[in-house]
Design a protein around this motif. Structure first.
Motif, PDB file in Angstrom:
ATOM      1  N   TRP A 333       0.803  -1.226   0.000  1.00 32.56           N
ATOM      2  CA  TRP A 333       0.000   0.000   0.000  1.00 32.56           C
ATOM      3  C   TRP A 333       0.836   1.276   0.000  1.00 32.56           C
ATOM      4  O   TRP A 333       0.838   2.025  -0.972  1.00 32.56           O
ATOM      5  N   ASP A 363      -1.865  -5.182  -1.828  1.00 34.81           N
ATOM      6  CA  ASP A 363      -2.976  -4.389  -1.287  1.00 34.81           C
ATOM      7  C   ASP A 363      -3.886  -3.918  -2.426  1.00 34.81           C
ATOM      8  O   ASP A 363      -3.840  -4.436  -3.555  1.00 34.81           O
ATOM      9  N   ASP A 364      -4.678  -2.933  -2.151  1.00 35.58           N
ATOM     10  CA  ASP A 364      -5.678  -2.383  -3.061  1.00 35.58           C
ATOM     11  C   ASP A 364      -5.087  -2.097  -4.456  1.00 35.58           C
ATOM     12  O   ASP A 364      -3.930  -1.689  -4.579  1.00 35.58           O
ATOM     13  N   TRP A 408      -5.444  -8.198  -0.690  1.00 37.76           N
ATOM     14  CA  TRP A 408      -6.411  -7.255  -0.091  1.00 37.76           C
ATOM     15  C   TRP A 408      -7.757  -7.388  -0.795  1.00 37.76           C
ATOM     16  O   TRP A 408      -7.816  -7.485  -2.021  1.00 37.76           O
ATOM     17  N   ARG A 440     -15.416   7.934   0.089  1.00 37.01           N
ATOM     18  CA  ARG A 440     -14.263   7.357  -0.618  1.00 37.01           C
ATOM     19  C   ARG A 440     -14.678   6.874  -2.014  1.00 37.01           C
ATOM     20  O   ARG A 440     -14.182   5.864  -2.509  1.00 37.01           O
ATOM     21  N   LYS A 473      -6.398  -9.642   3.650  1.00 31.83           N
ATOM     22  CA  LYS A 473      -6.689  -8.412   4.406  1.00 31.83           C
ATOM     23  C   LYS A 473      -8.081  -7.956   3.986  1.00 31.83           C
ATOM     24  O   LYS A 473      -8.298  -7.560   2.840  1.00 31.83           O
ATOM     25  N   ASP A 475     -10.946  -5.452   4.145  1.00 31.29           N
ATOM     26  CA  ASP A 475     -11.067  -4.034   4.484  1.00 31.29           C
ATOM     27  C   ASP A 475     -12.532  -3.575   4.454  1.00 31.29           C
ATOM     28  O   ASP A 475     -13.404  -4.245   3.860  1.00 31.29           O
ATOM     29  N   ASN A 477     -14.066   0.404   4.178  1.00 27.21           N
ATOM     30  CA  ASN A 477     -13.557   1.767   4.203  1.00 27.21           C
ATOM     31  C   ASN A 477     -14.576   2.891   4.280  1.00 27.21           C
ATOM     32  O   ASN A 477     -14.242   4.034   3.971  1.00 27.21           O
ATOM     33  N   CYS A 523      -9.647  -5.285   8.824  1.00 26.86           N
ATOM     34  CA  CYS A 523      -9.237  -3.892   8.673  1.00 26.86           C
ATOM     35  C   CYS A 523     -10.493  -3.091   8.327  1.00 26.86           C
ATOM     36  O   CYS A 523     -11.373  -3.585   7.622  1.00 26.86           O
ATOM     37  N   GLY A 525     -10.342   0.666   7.292  1.00 28.42           N
ATOM     38  CA  GLY A 525      -9.590   1.921   7.253  1.00 28.42           C
ATOM     39  C   GLY A 525      -8.746   1.998   8.514  1.00 28.42           C
ATOM     40  O   GLY A 525      -8.729   3.011   9.200  1.00 28.42           O
ATOM     41  N   GLY A 526      -8.076   0.904   8.849  1.00 31.34           N
ATOM     42  CA  GLY A 526      -7.354   0.788  10.120  1.00 31.34           C
ATOM     43  C   GLY A 526      -8.276   0.162  11.152  1.00 31.34           C
ATOM     44  O   GLY A 526      -8.938  -0.840  10.888  1.00 31.34           O
ATOM     45  N   TRP A 542      -5.619  -4.661  11.556  1.00 32.75           N
ATOM     46  CA  TRP A 542      -4.705  -3.557  11.240  1.00 32.75           C
ATOM     47  C   TRP A 542      -5.110  -2.413  12.166  1.00 32.75           C
ATOM     48  O   TRP A 542      -6.205  -1.869  12.066  1.00 32.75           O
ATOM     49  N   ASP A 545      -4.669   3.304  10.239  1.00 33.16           N
ATOM     50  CA  ASP A 545      -4.064   3.762   8.985  1.00 33.16           C
ATOM     51  C   ASP A 545      -2.945   4.746   9.247  1.00 33.16           C
ATOM     52  O   ASP A 545      -2.236   5.137   8.326  1.00 33.16           O
ATOM     53  N   GLU A 601       5.538  -1.285   5.454  1.00 35.11           N
ATOM     54  CA  GLU A 601       4.544  -0.631   4.625  1.00 35.11           C
ATOM     55  C   GLU A 601       5.326   0.410   3.829  1.00 35.11           C
ATOM     56  O   GLU A 601       5.062   1.587   3.907  1.00 35.11           O
TER      57      GLU A 601
HETATM   58  C1  DGJ Z   1      -7.426   1.280   4.128  1.00 37.19           C
HETATM   59  C2  DGJ Z   1      -6.427   0.403   4.785  1.00 37.19           C
HETATM   60  O1  DGJ Z   1      -6.407   0.605   6.145  1.00 37.19           O
HETATM   61  C3  DGJ Z   1      -5.074   0.634   4.127  1.00 37.19           C
HETATM   62  O2  DGJ Z   1      -4.086  -0.068   4.805  1.00 37.19           O
HETATM   63  C4  DGJ Z   1      -5.186   0.197   2.709  1.00 37.19           C
HETATM   64  O3  DGJ Z   1      -5.436  -1.176   2.641  1.00 37.19           O
HETATM   65  C5  DGJ Z   1      -6.284   0.975   2.019  1.00 37.19           C
HETATM   66  N1  DGJ Z   1      -7.522   0.922   2.732  1.00 37.19           N
HETATM   67  C6  DGJ Z   1      -6.501   0.471   0.620  1.00 37.19           C
HETATM   68  O4  DGJ Z   1      -7.547   1.078   0.004  1.00 37.19           O
END
Ligand code: DGJ
Length: 724
Positions: A333, A363-364, A408, A440, A473, A475, A477, A523, A525-526, A542, A545, A601
């Protein structure tokens, strides 16, 4: 052990160090007698009698002033003579919402029944469950209060079930998972709050005659507040003082409340957020609340954390990962964001491998046509432009290097610009005719819809089957706004938020069961959904962020209050830091990331020779201490400068790892020492420089901190016990 004394009507749940007492009176109301340090097997029925409201023991309801309000309630109803905040509220067909549940019977079971459709602490040897059956004689509804005592772990879990055995629907407006009362307001409220990239700050507030509410209305448990609440004595610190706490095993909207009443008694509760909740309980149906984990400590926050860490590591995490050391990862990422080029990624993987990294995480940006946040969520097929030979060929190259492979995904989301949206525009969370807010650049899929759940299960299963994936992972978001489902009836729309969470649990439950070898990382967004509900399915999270080492000090400190280090994702990132622009030394970034599951990272293929050397040493160091960090006991240490310096310790067998980080250098530096904890007093410990010290000396005098003139300075010691 769980005891019941017929004569007094008292239940005594007696853990290793804790007692919890409930009493039923002659009118079969349930009262919360006591929660605190362990009592001998006793049934103190004078406690209620001594509350100045003598009529509580009368054998009839028809007495003057039967004021439930004056008495500590175990699971208070709405609409009786207790006018404080209830634990539940139901509406009946006749339009009324008054309930009166009385004790009917109880059973004490060996082990623990499961909670249908919901995550909960796993059954374990030596746990016992008390089920108290209650009845409302006017309405045909049964209630069951569940209490599981984990004897050795000294933890109690609670949840409630409601069964409709009448012929009409019953509407649930509110139904908490747990409620306790303390007789004094001479305590502080402690909770974990923050925001995106700044999660889990420890907050402490003195109580006054007020109603306090910690909650999430965001659809997930949120960055803003963790579903955790505690009342602590004013003097409570790491090693001293009492703490009473609750953590909800739930990943959606929750509320945790503390209400100080006019007599200064304190009622603390936790459960699903009643603002966004309603449920139609059809005849013959049962509603199950999420589980609350109740932890009491009379030896400060350290013991509180140890109890949570122990029970979560051993009875919440998937058993195959509970004691399994986690790989050191490099994540693409912050190294590349959406700019994924196979050649660069392979270089990153090769350099990472050379440095000692064990897993590569893509990742993404690898799927659909995703070059930024505006498209492709939902299109879980590989972007052929970025991986012309296909993802399998790429993974094969990664594996050939000797690295495991992680990927991810963000399955609960949908982009407007996606094949999925073009095929199923009705699968979004939405209210027809209303604005559907972007966040987002994306919308949320309607996980209350069974068809969507099945689609996600099938799509993710196909992905995990097709590719040699070792780690996922997962996520999430954005928050849920304009909540509504195209498949729910009008009367069910109020059930949406809870149904979303149940749908999510069905999806992740099926996938994690189907792919038990994959290590899932939660995860949002963290740490936006870092809660025991998600941890049940995904054994790590995670944490944030924000990867800045100094910011991470308070985020990780707060997270460590409840969640064990093995669950906490912490990575070293580039400087200036991408979130806040701070420049910190590589050593400090390393030491802070070594507080949990370690990784990188950043672009490890673009390092200076000095950085390469340092990172190689860092990784080798983490491998030496990994077992202690992930499987040992964790302690937050006191430093003389509370907010300017943080220190922590891990102990396992003969290894002790101590880390110290000072935020700002101060002039005229007085020499400082760092006192260790929980060592063997007479044990002899070898310091990294070869000198030896006794345990009592290390606990009383501590280690000398180097007087370095530098901001963000850090130090780590690995000690070895050489004699017991
Ligand atoms: C939010 C995550 O917390 C980041 O580490 C990363 O994976 C992004 N999303 C990717 O869009």
């Amino acid at each position: 052990m769980i005891y019941f004394d017929e004569q007094t009507g008292i239940f005594h749940l007696q853990g290793r160090k804790t007692s919890y007492l409930i009493q039923k009176n002659q009118q079969n109301h349930l009262f919360h007698l006591f929660w605190g340090s362990r009592l001998a097997k006793r049934f103190p029925d004078y406690l209620l009698k001594e509350i100045k409201r003598a009529s509580y023991l009368a054998d009839t309801d028809h007495i003057k002033e039967y004021k439930l309000e004056r008495l500590p309630q175990e699971y208070p109803a709405f609409g009786n003579s207790d006018l404080r905040k209830p634990a539940f509220q139901l509406s009946y067909k006749n339009g009324t919402n008054i309930s009166d549940f009385r004790y009917d019977s109880h059973e004490i079971l060996a082990g623990k029944p499961t909670l249908t459709g919901l995550p909960s602490l796993r059954d374990s040897k030596g746990c016992e469950t008390l089920v108290i059956h209650l009845m409302d004689s006017v309405q045909k509804v049964k209630m069951r209060l569940f209490y599981t005592l984990y004897q050795e772990a000294d933890v109690i879990t609670r949840h409630t079930e409601l069964e409709n055995y009448g012929e009409c629907d019953v509407e649930i407006n509110q139904m908490n998972s747990a409620c306790v009362e303390l007789p004094t307001m001479d305590v502080e409220l402690l909770h974990l709050s923050g925001r995106w990239a700044h999660e889990a700050g420890i907050q402490r507030t003195a109580l006054s005659q007020l109603n306090y509410r910690i909650e999430s209305l965001r659809g997930g448990s949120s960055h803003e507040h963790n579903p955790f609440i505690a009342l602590v004595e004013k003097e409570t610190n790491e090693q001293f003082g009492k703490a009473y706490s609750m953590n909800l095993v739930y990943s959606g909207n929750f509320e945790a409340t503390v209400d100080v009443d006019q007599q200064e008694a304190v009622r603390m509760q936790i459960g699903i957020n009643s603002t966004t909740f309603g449920w139609n309980l059809n005849p013959e149906a049962t509603f199950v609340t999420p589980e609350a984990v109740l932890v009491f400590s009379d030896q400060g926050l350290q013991e509180l954390s140890h109890k949570y860490h122990n029970i979560y590591q051993n009875h919440l995490l998937a058993p195959q990962f509970a004691q399994k050391e986690r790989p050191i990862v490099v994540n693409s990422w912050e190294a590349s964001y959406f700019d994924l080029k196979e050649e660069n990624l392979l270089q990153l993987a090769q350099s990472s491998k050379d440095l000692g990294v064990e897993m590569f995480v893509l990742d993404d940006g690898w799927f659909g046509k995703r070059d930024d946040t505006s498209s492709s969520l939902g299109d879980w097929f590989v972007d052929q432009h970025k991986f012309p030979a296909g993802l399998s060929a790429f993974i094969e190259k990664i594996k050939k290097l000797g690295l495991a492979f992680g990927i991810w995904v963000e399955p609960e989301m949908i982009s407007e610009d996606s094949e999925l949206y073009r095929a199923h525009p009705d699968w979004c969370v939405e209210v027809p005719g209303r604005l559907k807010s972007y966040s987002r650049g994306q919308w949320v899929l309607d996980l209350a819809n069974h068809e969507v759940q099945d689609y996600l299960i099938d799509t993710m299963s196909a992905l995990f089957r097709e590719y040699a994936i070792d780690y996922v992972k997962w996520d999430w978001n954005r928050s849920i706004t304009e909540a509504g489902s195209n498949v729910l009836l009008a009367a069910q729309q109020k059930e949406f938020y809870h149904r979303y969470v149940l749908g999510l649990y069905r999806v992740v439950g099926t996938l994690t069961e189907r792919f038990p070898a994959i290590l899932f990382e939660n995860c949002a967004g963290g740490g936006g959904r870092n809660d025991p509900g998600m941890l049940y399915y995904m054994p790590q999270s995670w944490a944030s962020d924000d990867t800045d080492a100094i910011e991470r000090l308070s985020i990780q400190e707060g997270t460590s209050l409840i969640y064990p280090p093995i669950t906490m994702g912490c990575h070293v990132s580039q400087v200036p830091n991408h979130q806040i622009g701070r420049v910190t030394p590589l050593e400090t970034r390393g030491i802070v990331a070594m507080q949990g599951n370690f990784g990188y990272e950043m672009d490890l293929s673009k390092l200076s020779p000095v950085e390469r050397l340092k990172i190689k040493e860092q990784i080798a160091q983490y491998k030496k201490i990994r077992e202690t960090v992930q499987l040992g006991k964790f302690y937050r240490l006191s430093t003389s400068e509370k907010s300017n310096a943080k220190a922590w310790q891990y102990s396992k067998d003969s290894q002790i790892v101590v880390s110290y980080v000072q935020v700002q250098a101060r002039p005229n530096f007085a020499s400082k020492r760092l006192r260790l904890v929980d060592l063997v007093s007479k044990g002899l410990y070898e310091l990294p420089n070869g000198e030896k010290r006794y345990g009592d000396e290390l606990m009383m005098f501590g280690l000398a901190i180097d007087p370095v003139k530098e901001d963000y300075f850090s130090q780590q010691w690995v000690l070895k016990k050489v004699e017991d």
